[in-house]
Design a protein around this motif. Sequence first.
Motif, short mmCIF file in Angstrom:
data_model
loop_
_atom_site.label_atom_id
_atom_site.label_comp_id
_atom_site.label_asym_id
_atom_site.label_seq_id
_atom_site.Cartn_x
_atom_site.Cartn_y
_atom_site.Cartn_z
N THR A 85 16.42 45.46 68.34
CA THR A 85 15.80 46.78 68.36
C THR A 85 15.54 47.20 69.82
OG1 THR A 85 13.53 45.93 68.32
CG2 THR A 85 14.63 46.28 66.19
N TYR A 86 15.19 48.48 70.00
CA TYR A 86 14.86 48.98 71.34
C TYR A 86 13.67 48.22 71.92
CZ TYR A 86 13.25 51.95 75.13
OH TYR A 86 12.84 52.39 76.36
N ASP A 87 12.64 47.98 71.10
CA ASP A 87 11.45 47.28 71.58
C ASP A 87 11.78 45.86 72.05
OD1 ASP A 87 9.77 49.43 71.22
OD2 ASP A 87 9.08 48.80 69.23
N LYS A 111 21.61 56.45 70.22
CA LYS A 111 20.91 56.70 71.48
C LYS A 111 21.46 55.75 72.55
CE LYS A 111 16.45 58.25 69.56
NZ LYS A 111 16.22 59.48 70.33
N PHE A 127 22.25 52.20 70.96
CA PHE A 127 21.58 51.85 69.71
C PHE A 127 22.05 52.80 68.61
CE2 PHE A 127 18.83 50.63 73.16
CZ PHE A 127 18.24 49.43 72.77
N ASN A 129 20.65 53.77 64.89
CA ASN A 129 19.48 53.57 64.01
C ASN A 129 18.61 52.42 64.51
OD1 ASN A 129 20.40 55.68 62.46
ND2 ASN A 129 21.31 54.39 60.88
N ASP A 130 18.35 52.44 65.83
CA ASP A 130 17.47 51.49 66.52
C ASP A 130 17.99 50.05 66.52
OD1 ASP A 130 15.17 51.07 68.11
OD2 ASP A 130 14.11 50.19 66.40
N LYS A 131 19.29 49.87 66.39
CA LYS A 131 19.89 48.54 66.49
C LYS A 131 20.98 48.57 67.56
CE LYS A 131 17.63 46.74 62.97
NZ LYS A 131 16.65 45.64 63.11
#
Length: 219
Positions: A85-87, A111, A127, A129-131
Amino acid sequence: MSKANNVGGTSRRRGRGLLVATIAVVAAMSMGMTACGGSSDSGSKSETTTSTSSKSSSDSKASSSSKDSTKIDADKFKQIQNGMTYDQVKQIIGSDGTEESTTQVGDVTSKIYEWESDGFGVATVTFENDKVVNKAQAGVSGSSSVQITMDQYNQVQTGMTYDQVKQVMGGDGELTSDTKVADHTSQIYMWSGKSVGANATITFMDGKVESKAQYGLDS
């Protein structure tokens, strides 16, 4: 503007140019997968030795402290894995990236974030969908220590594995891009030539050579 700043700006622009080309490949892969239904590293002598050791330790700490912990480097780049994930990526690098673009295609949000290195390097992470589906870098990991020739380049054939190419080249290449979309993977490796600026890039699709390109290699 100083000469150093001019060189730095030119290097980063070249790096971004390479990454733009990589991002285009990722986008093409992603769109292709979507169309196919796919989801998106003694006394005095003793005192002298102790003093030298302390000085060495102090110098090491000073060097370490001068390194910006919020910048990306080769070790951090290696730690970034597809599917994170982004985090998780932010935690590895130690800072937020600069958002370069956002694209919405159906229910897939893509993104692209950019991080700069302490030197003139730059890395992007894409990314969906945040992956993480792609990471790419220019000037972050440093070039391959192997110097290849045109003769070696000509021996690389479509369908070869990375290990086969590595054997032909005489060592590992520099990973410049790593992509995973649905069940398909793509990696781009670069090997340096003997002349300044000379290099070869080999693209692997699902572990096999799909394409190759070279610039300025000597025989």
